[in-house]
Design an enzyme around this catalytic site. Sequence first.
Site, mmCIF file in Angstrom:
data_model
loop_
_atom_site.group_PDB
_atom_site.id
_atom_site.type_symbol
_atom_site.label_atom_id
_atom_site.label_comp_id
_atom_site.label_asym_id
_atom_site.label_seq_id
_atom_site.Cartn_x
_atom_site.Cartn_y
_atom_site.Cartn_z
ATOM 1 N N ASP A 161 0.827 -1.208 0.000
ATOM 2 C CA ASP A 161 0.000 0.000 0.000
ATOM 3 C C ASP A 161 0.862 1.259 0.000
ATOM 4 O OD1 ASP A 161 -1.488 -2.223 0.803
ATOM 5 O OD2 ASP A 161 -2.928 -0.998 1.896
ATOM 6 N N HIS A 223 -9.088 -0.236 -2.181
ATOM 7 C CA HIS A 223 -9.326 1.208 -2.310
ATOM 8 C C HIS A 223 -9.403 1.658 -3.764
ATOM 9 C CE1 HIS A 223 -9.197 3.091 1.760
ATOM 10 N NE2 HIS A 223 -8.756 1.880 2.060
ATOM 11 N N GLU A 686 -24.151 23.910 4.327
ATOM 12 C CA GLU A 686 -25.601 24.001 4.469
ATOM 13 C C GLU A 686 -26.191 22.636 4.844
ATOM 14 O OE1 GLU A 686 -26.754 27.545 1.311
ATOM 15 O OE2 GLU A 686 -26.384 25.524 0.564
#
Length: 698
Positions: A161, A223, A686
């Site tokens: 990784d 991933h 928001e």
Amino acid sequence: AFKAAVLIQQWYRRHVARLEMRRRCTWRIFQSIEYSCEQDQIKLHNFFSYLMDQFTPSSSKERDFISRMFVSGESYKEAELEKYCDYESIEVPDSYTGPHLSFPLLPDHATALLEAFQQKQQLHARYVLNLLHETRKHLKQLPNISHVSTCYIEEITVCGDLHGQLDDLFLIFYKNGLPSPSKSYVFNGDFVDRGKQSLEILVILFTFLLIYPKEVHLNRGNHEDHMVNLRYGFTKEVMQKYKVHGKKILRMFQNVFCWLPLATLIDQKVLIIHGGISDTTDLDMLEKIQRNRFVSVLRLKKRKESSGKPQIQAINGESESGTDAAPRLSLQPQSAQAPSTANRREFSRWLRQTVQEQIDTCRRLVDISESEPEELTYSSMVSLKDADEPCWTRQEEWKQVLDILWSDPMPQEGCRENKVRGGGCYFGPDVTEKFLEKYSLQFLIRSHECKQEGYEFCHSRKVLTIFSASNYYEIGSNRGAYVKLGPDLIPHFVQYQANKTAHLLTMTQRQGFLVALFAKISRVEESAFRALREKLFAHTSALISAFKSYDRDNTGKITLSNWATAVESVLRLGLPWRMLRPQLVRSTEDGMLEYKSWLDDLAMEQRSQEHIQSSLLEVIYRNRSNLETIFRIIDRDHSGLISFEEFQQTWKLFSSHMNIELTDDGINDLVRSIDFNKDGNIDFNEFLEAFRLVRQCP
């Protein structure tokens, strides 16, 4: 003098032992929190998947929205994808000072990219899309399992990784050399997410892949999945770096990811996969499946194409129960009767003929033209070659891919579901032994797990974990490593740490070693406990309920032993809470803890400058990652804004699930109330503010 030396030696050993214990505890904290987040991601994804499976669209617009919700990468045909991501229409301005690419690529192009990225330059969007287009064409011709031989090269380097940490890749190339005809590399997945330079890593790896297609091999990791990218940063990174063409680049990345090979086999003796295996892993099946169908491994596509199941389910002796409001096409054959399953070849031919007839019927119904020929890929050639072999169900193929991308080894015998991560399985040494024996392999190389030294053997040295992202959790938390294999297939490891400070600590003179080691461990430990206190605070309400179950007399106090038991029952992180207690709870004279004041102290640490009430802040801390992921799922065009239409369609999913009847006018009023600045869109602030206001309502 001799006694003094013995005392000093004993003190030294005790101190080092304590430091090692602290280091291991810190490691457990980091890893437990990481896996807990992965569980949340899969649970959230399963929730949306359930909504989609239960929701019956009432219009073509709703059907289009649903089809784009999770399978955006696979819904595009070849010509449509090329037209959408047309790089030739993008002009490179004269003011652009970054690297230029022309195809076919040469070693000088790779060198120029490395130098440009070291100087923090950015590759123009036209070149990124062009590179992805060429990479996709190359990957489509590759088998699911790449075969590599050490006969023609001195050694093969396997890297684990990288997770967007470009400095680690630079350090690997500095120590080991760039890919070349005499220097072969296998990169074992998880190139992206978490780090801030995932895109640069992919550009470099894809460039070397095209220059040296026989020497550079890339495996898919868990991933390399667009649903995982929504949560862990790659989607956000691309959109921030390419604000104009980011959507096109993301679309191409999604499609390229699903074409990455699933495994690499060295000399028919060493298998390299990202995650692991299970007791059902079948290399023959993995070699023949169409890997590009699994754009996101997290979700097995079940929607209305599940209407295609009845005949296959009947083969397995099962029947589909329940009713569906949506009209379905009958997939029962109208003419020829199904032959006996005893004659597998005859049955396979009949099944293919039946499926093709139904595909033709569906095409006529929806007016899909067959004029556009499909490009012949390696997978399709394998399928044609082995057409008379037994066929597998989509469920079986999906599980094969899920297991090799998500699984982890365990010391116990057997194979069981990986509930810690939420996906894949745990496989024991007996599973490894049977698998190696079945396929005449010597050992497995996998990645997927961060290791303190960068690598680790298990299962009697038959499984090797290699992890190449150093300082993964925090500066100094772990080393990175890569492994080199020659013709004798004996692994040779190289360890490193990409951070300059960590490198200097290793060069400290012997008399200052303990001071440097203590400072490094303290820094990493502090970061781990900070993350753990945030986790505790996020579950304040649940902790209070758990504490009260031990405080039957309502004294406001519980024993420290009960505190540890209650905390584990809520967080389920599998941590040694009694050992961690001194770092989390102040010492008490009577051995009792006033849990309300302890939780108040946690709230004081986490309270922001906006003075949000503790109960609300707790909920936001607990749900912020999920809220951000939900926001990105709804924001299908990755613009950073949710349009009114996107919100309306998503709300229909929720209302269908919760049996809430709300008219279109009611939904419009709701979305307008969330649009605080009245610009016609909803941004994340928001969205978060609306969540905060709802939680404040009694």
